[in-house]
Design a protein around this motif. Structure first.
Motif, PDB file in Angstrom:
ATOM      1  N   ALA A  32       2.414   6.784   1.107  1.00  0.00           N
ATOM      2  CA  ALA A  32       3.596   7.003   1.700  1.00  0.00           C
ATOM      3  C   ALA A  32       4.533   5.576   1.665  1.00  0.00           C
ATOM      4  N   TYR A  33       3.728   4.462   1.730  1.00  0.00           N
ATOM      5  CA  TYR A  33       4.259   2.974   1.803  1.00  0.00           C
ATOM      6  C   TYR A  33       3.781   2.156   0.405  1.00  0.00           C
ATOM      7  N   TRP A  34       3.079   2.689  -0.287  1.00  0.00           N
ATOM      8  CA  TRP A  34       2.394   1.791  -1.366  1.00  0.00           C
ATOM      9  C   TRP A  34       1.933   2.341  -2.561  1.00  0.00           C
ATOM     10  N   ALA A  35       2.145   1.777  -3.779  1.00  0.00           N
ATOM     11  CA  ALA A  35       1.713   2.436  -4.941  1.00  0.00           C
ATOM     12  C   ALA A  35       1.235   1.350  -5.978  1.00  0.00           C
ATOM     13  N   GLN A  36       0.831   1.980  -6.849  1.00  0.00           N
ATOM     14  CA  GLN A  36      -0.007   1.321  -8.046  1.00  0.00           C
ATOM     15  C   GLN A  36       0.699   1.933  -9.405  1.00  0.00           C
ATOM     16  N   SER A  37       1.261   1.084 -10.254  1.00  0.00           N
ATOM     17  CA  SER A  37       1.421   1.545 -11.667  1.00  0.00           C
ATOM     18  C   SER A  37       0.675   0.938 -12.730  1.00  0.00           C
ATOM     19  N   ASN A  38       0.041   1.953 -13.438  1.00  0.00           N
ATOM     20  CA  ASN A  38      -0.974   1.487 -14.365  1.00  0.00           C
ATOM     21  C   ASN A  38      -0.428   1.764 -15.814  1.00  0.00           C
ATOM     22  N   VAL A  39      -0.833   0.583 -16.687  1.00  0.00           N
ATOM     23  CA  VAL A  39      -0.594   0.825 -18.108  1.00  0.00           C
ATOM     24  C   VAL A  39      -1.826   0.849 -18.751  1.00  0.00           C
ATOM     25  N   VAL A  62      10.773  -2.033  -2.581  1.00  0.00           N
ATOM     26  CA  VAL A  62       9.722  -2.571  -3.324  1.00  0.00           C
ATOM     27  C   VAL A  62       9.396  -4.152  -3.294  1.00  0.00           C
ATOM     28  N   GLN A  63       8.192  -4.311  -3.168  1.00  0.00           N
ATOM     29  CA  GLN A  63       7.639  -5.873  -2.999  1.00  0.00           C
ATOM     30  C   GLN A  63       6.136  -5.766  -3.631  1.00  0.00           C
ATOM     31  N   SER A  64       6.031  -6.714  -4.383  1.00  0.00           N
ATOM     32  CA  SER A  64       4.696  -6.987  -4.934  1.00  0.00           C
ATOM     33  C   SER A  64       3.450  -7.087  -3.854  1.00  0.00           C
ATOM     34  N   VAL A  87      11.239  -5.361  -9.510  1.00  0.00           N
ATOM     35  CA  VAL A  87      10.018  -6.175  -9.874  1.00  0.00           C
ATOM     36  C   VAL A  87       9.537  -6.298 -10.932  1.00  0.00           C
ATOM     37  N   VAL A  88       9.235  -7.289 -11.613  1.00  0.00           N
ATOM     38  CA  VAL A  88       8.700  -7.293 -12.963  1.00  0.00           C
ATOM     39  C   VAL A  88       7.467  -8.054 -13.072  1.00  0.00           C
ATOM     40  N   TYR A  89       6.265  -7.454 -13.436  1.00  0.00           N
ATOM     41  CA  TYR A  89       5.060  -7.953 -13.604  1.00  0.00           C
ATOM     42  C   TYR A  89       4.875  -8.465 -15.125  1.00  0.00           C
ATOM     43  N   ARG A  90       4.522  -9.454 -15.537  1.00  0.00           N
ATOM     44  CA  ARG A  90       4.388  -9.994 -16.916  1.00  0.00           C
ATOM     45  C   ARG A  90       3.019 -10.768 -17.161  1.00  0.00           C
ATOM     46  N   HIS A 104      -7.738  -0.852 -22.279  1.00  0.00           N
ATOM     47  CA  HIS A 104      -7.773  -1.942 -21.333  1.00  0.00           C
ATOM     48  C   HIS A 104      -6.692  -1.334 -20.295  1.00  0.00           C
ATOM     49  N   VAL A 105      -6.623  -1.525 -18.994  1.00  0.00           N
ATOM     50  CA  VAL A 105      -5.755  -1.152 -18.080  1.00  0.00           C
ATOM     51  C   VAL A 105      -5.050  -2.516 -17.642  1.00  0.00           C
ATOM     52  N   PHE A 106      -3.896  -2.404 -17.367  1.00  0.00           N
ATOM     53  CA  PHE A 106      -2.838  -3.444 -16.556  1.00  0.00           C
ATOM     54  C   PHE A 106      -2.333  -2.725 -15.380  1.00  0.00           C
ATOM     55  N   ALA A 107      -2.276  -3.269 -14.229  1.00  0.00           N
ATOM     56  CA  ALA A 107      -1.873  -2.435 -13.062  1.00  0.00           C
ATOM     57  C   ALA A 107      -0.906  -3.598 -12.046  1.00  0.00           C
ATOM     58  N   GLY A 108       0.156  -2.946 -11.800  1.00  0.00           N
ATOM     59  CA  GLY A 108       0.961  -3.897 -10.727  1.00  0.00           C
ATOM     60  C   GLY A 108       0.969  -2.829  -9.324  1.00  0.00           C
ATOM     61  N   GLN A 109       0.838  -3.529  -8.234  1.00  0.00           N
ATOM     62  CA  GLN A 109       0.735  -2.870  -6.845  1.00  0.00           C
ATOM     63  C   GLN A 109       1.949  -3.245  -6.299  1.00  0.00           C
ATOM     64  N   TYR A 110       2.410  -2.579  -5.245  1.00  0.00           N
ATOM     65  CA  TYR A 110       3.494  -2.653  -4.580  1.00  0.00           C
ATOM     66  C   TYR A 110       3.843  -1.933  -3.328  1.00  0.00           C
ATOM     67  N   ASN A 111       4.289  -2.330  -2.244  1.00  0.00           N
ATOM     68  CA  ASN A 111       4.869  -1.754  -1.047  1.00  0.00           C
ATOM     69  C   ASN A 111       6.120  -1.114  -1.673  1.00  0.00           C
ATOM     70  N   HIS A 112       6.320   0.095  -0.962  1.00  0.00           N
ATOM     71  CA  HIS A 112       7.894   0.596  -0.923  1.00  0.00           C
ATOM     72  C   HIS A 112       8.289   1.132   0.143  1.00  0.00           C
ATOM     73  N   ALA A 113       9.724   1.719   0.375  1.00  0.00           N
ATOM     74  CA  ALA A 113      10.212   2.273   1.545  1.00  0.00           C
ATOM     75  C   ALA A 113       9.448   3.443   1.644  1.00  0.00           C
ATOM     76  N   ALA A 114       9.387   4.076   3.010  1.00  0.00           N
ATOM     77  CA  ALA A 114       8.516   5.162   3.433  1.00  0.00           C
ATOM     78  C   ALA A 114       9.095   6.438   2.500  1.00  0.00           C
TER      79      ALA A 114
END
Length: 145
Positions: A32-39, A62-64, A87-90, A104-114
């Motif tokens: 509910a507070y954190w997520a990870q986006s995978n490419v 949203v904060q990395s 928030v842009v990950y490059r 291959h997998v690339f992932a960005g992790q971040y907090n977010h509003a509840a």
């Protein structure tokens, strides 16, 4: 990113370009507070150039909190910044390095509003180069839960 239409329009996607294939997904480990986006990238040929951009729309709080890739960290220059309401990950492959054929997998992790976070405006774009010349793929994210 260089040229093309990229992930600018929600719902637009081109997930395959010749030997390069991609998919975006939200990792099941999120809460509910954190997520990870995978490419996930699959390439049937080595790549001599690669820039992958992951854009996580600022939907509130949203904060990395980090990022990773299954390829060697020393092969990439990584930047994370707030840009255009996201928030842009490059990840950029360093000169003289190669991405081998495979998955291959690339992932960005971040907090977010509840609460549940809407990922409909998130997107990614990959610009690559290899034996067949320039390749580009882009898309959005689907939940894995």
């Amino acid at each position: 990113m260089s040229g093309g239409t990229g992930p600018a329009r929600p719902g637009s996607a081109r997930v395959q370009d010749g030997p390069l294939w991609s998919a975006g997904s939200l990792d099941a480990s999120g809460n509910a507070y954190w997520a990870q986006s995978n490419v996930t990238l699959k390439t049937s040929q080595p790549l001599t150039a690669l820039t992958l951009e992951l854009r996580v729309a600022q939907t509130g709080g949203v904060q990395s909190t980090g990022n990773w890739r299954t390829l060697p960290a020393e092969d990439f220059t990584v930047t994370v910044r707030q840009e255009g309401g996201a928030v842009v990950y490059r990840w950029t492959l360093k000169p003289g390095r190669t991405v081998p054929a495979g998955q291959h997998v690339f992932a960005g992790q971040y907090n977010h509003a509840a609460g549940d976070r809407e990922a409909g405006h998130d997107g990614y774009r990959v610009d690559a180069g290899g034996p067949r010349g320039a390749l580009s793929v882009w898309g959005g994210f689907t939940p894995t839960r």
